[in-house]
Design an enzyme around this catalytic site. Structure first.
Site, PDB file in Angstrom:
ATOM      1  N   SER A 149       0.805  -1.219   0.000  1.00  0.00           N
ATOM      2  CA  SER A 149       0.000   0.000   0.000  1.00  0.00           C
ATOM      3  C   SER A 149       0.841   1.272   0.000  1.00  0.00           C
ATOM      4  CB  SER A 149      -0.940   0.002   1.215  1.00  0.00           C
ATOM      5  OG  SER A 149      -0.208  -0.127   2.417  1.00  0.00           O
ATOM      6  N   ASP A 393      -3.188   6.222  11.878  1.00  0.00           N
ATOM      7  CA  ASP A 393      -2.393   5.771  10.736  1.00  0.00           C
ATOM      8  C   ASP A 393      -1.106   6.599  10.659  1.00  0.00           C
ATOM      9  OD1 ASP A 393      -1.296   4.952   8.383  1.00  0.00           O
ATOM     10  OD2 ASP A 393      -3.062   5.338   7.134  1.00  0.00           O
ATOM     11  N   HIS A 396       0.943   5.311   6.364  1.00  0.00           N
ATOM     12  CA  HIS A 396       0.732   5.886   5.040  1.00  0.00           C
ATOM     13  C   HIS A 396       0.965   7.394   5.076  1.00  0.00           C
ATOM     14  CE1 HIS A 396      -1.570   2.065   5.164  1.00  0.00           C
ATOM     15  NE2 HIS A 396      -1.030   1.918   3.963  1.00  0.00           N
TER      16      HIS A 396
END
Length: 416
Positions: A149, A393, A396
């Site tokens: 990702s 998060d 990312h």
């Protein structure tokens, strides 16, 4: 001349002494000429001119000099400079490829300074990304990002960087299995992402249902994936976070034929074997003059706020500035894994493959402020949604943001 040096020679050898004086004068003259031909720019970066001729901006002479300078410059060593005039290169709301996980502004982040930091190498300038020029470079070609990702994060950035140069009617996107493919129809160009988080086959290969606690890999098998991107012109790989556990289960058979017997292997050894499988496949299948290859080094996480003097439970939440401590390196970043990749790439280069490492780790280490943290759509189980700070998060990256710089580096390499 230094008197101590003169005393080395006896007085009766006056002829040698006289010759040395003449040599000294000649060396001073040469030094003056070099000083005349050499200038220092504002950053302390030395440039040799050719008889004082610089050429006009945009001329072939200037471009050749800049290319030469970039080739001798460490693009990955530098600092972040706040620049709210020329950055970001695009706006979040103008790019339909910023998915909700990365759309920090859309999901309530009020501080937008993370969008305005520019990477400045110490001894040169990183070329500004030119979307139109990039599309021309990709005309008739296929670029594929292969990995996890974080590589999808970089793919999204790349599409956002070029999208505004293409009329909406002349662009399309398709999702097919592990592929997400963006087409620039007028340029006959493809920019795709292929989900393969461990590069080799694993039980986490499903692009949607891959959250599997008991991870199993087939470290000697890559053909199932590689057949999908073998004919690409530019390949950008990454693989790191999905390996981060003490051991992994290894299957030596296909998942269909497996009888449930697996060998548990220490992570670093497992990763080394997988990289060997990957590099062996490249040696046998990649066209050495057609295909350009890149491996993106590890993308750091910022889950340990105590490393920069904050409470440990805070993670990367409420961070609005980069880390300015030169050489900062987080405890969660494992350089041993990147050394394995580096050794493999040096070996591939020796065999004639056109492959480089995009060393994005150190510059990204500084950017504790660049993650979605609390600002992005969450798809996790109820316990995660009920405890947003614990499950913030910090892996990312918001877009626009840090991955745009990764693509600037890729852009620079493609045009060197």
């Amino acid at each position: 001349m230094n008197s101590k040096l003169i005393k080395v020679f006896p007085s009766w050898k006056w002829g040698i002494k006289r010759a040395l004086h003449s040599l000294e004068a000649l060396l001073i003259l040469i030094l003056l000429i070099l000083i005349h031909q050499t200038i220092v720019d504002d950053d302390g970066d030395w440039r040799l001119t050719s008889g004082g001729r610089r050429g006009n901006n945009g001329s072939d002479e200037t471009e050749v000099k800049e290319h030469g300078k970039l080739k001798s410059c460490d693009l990955f060593s530098g600092k972040w400079v706040y620049d709210n005039v020329s950055y970001p290169i695009y706006k979040e709301q103008d790019c339909s490829f910023v998915n909700d996980q990365l759309a920090c502004q859309k999901f309530g982040r009020g501080d937008l300074d993370y969008q305005h930091w520019r990477w400045q190498p110490h001894r040169c300038d990183l070329p500004r990304f030119n979307g139109e020029k990039m599309l021309e470079k990709l005309r008739g070609k296929r670029m594929v990002f292969v990995g996890d990702s974080l590589n999808r994060n970089q793919w999204s950035s790349m599409v956002c960087l070029v999208q505004s140069f293409i009329p909406p009617t002349l662009q399309s996107v398709h999702v097919n299995g592990n592929f997400i493919t963006f087409n620039a129809i007028e340029y006959n160009a493809t920019i795709a992402f292929y989900w393969s988080p461990l590069l080799v086959e694993s039980n986490s290969d499903d692009p949607i249902n891959h959250r599997i606690a008991d991870r199993i890999v087939r470290i000697d098998s890559i053909e199932k994936h590689a057949a999908n991107w073998a004919d690409s012109d530019i390949l950008v790989f990454n693989s790191y976070l999905w390996w981060k556990r003490a051991t992994l289960k290894v299957s030596w058979e296909t998942f269909e034929k497996s009888n449930g017997t697996y060998e548990e292997i220490e992570m670093l050894r497992c990763f080394e074997m997988a990289i060997k499988t990957w590099s062996t496949w490249l040696q046998s299948h990649i066209h050495r003059t057609k295909t350009r290859l890149f491996f993106v080094s590890l993308s750091p996480t910022h889950n340990r706020a105590e490393e920069w003097g904050k409470p440990p439970t805070q993670k990367c939440t409420n961070e609005t500035d980069p880390i300015f401590r030169d050489g900062y390196w987080g405890l969660d970043s494992d350089p041993r894994m990147m050394r394995i990749v580096e050794d493999a790439i040096i070996d591939l280069q020796s065999k004639g493959l056109n492959i480089e490492i995009l060393n994005i780790t150190q510059l990204s280490e500084y950017r504790k402020d660049g993650h979605p943290s609390l600002y992005g759509k969450k798809w996790g189980p109820p316990e995660e949604l009920a405890n947003p700070i614990r499950f913030a998060d910090c892996t990312h990256w918001c877009l626009p943001g840090v991955p745009d710089v990764w693509n600037q580096l890729l852009y620079a390499y493609l045009f060197l």
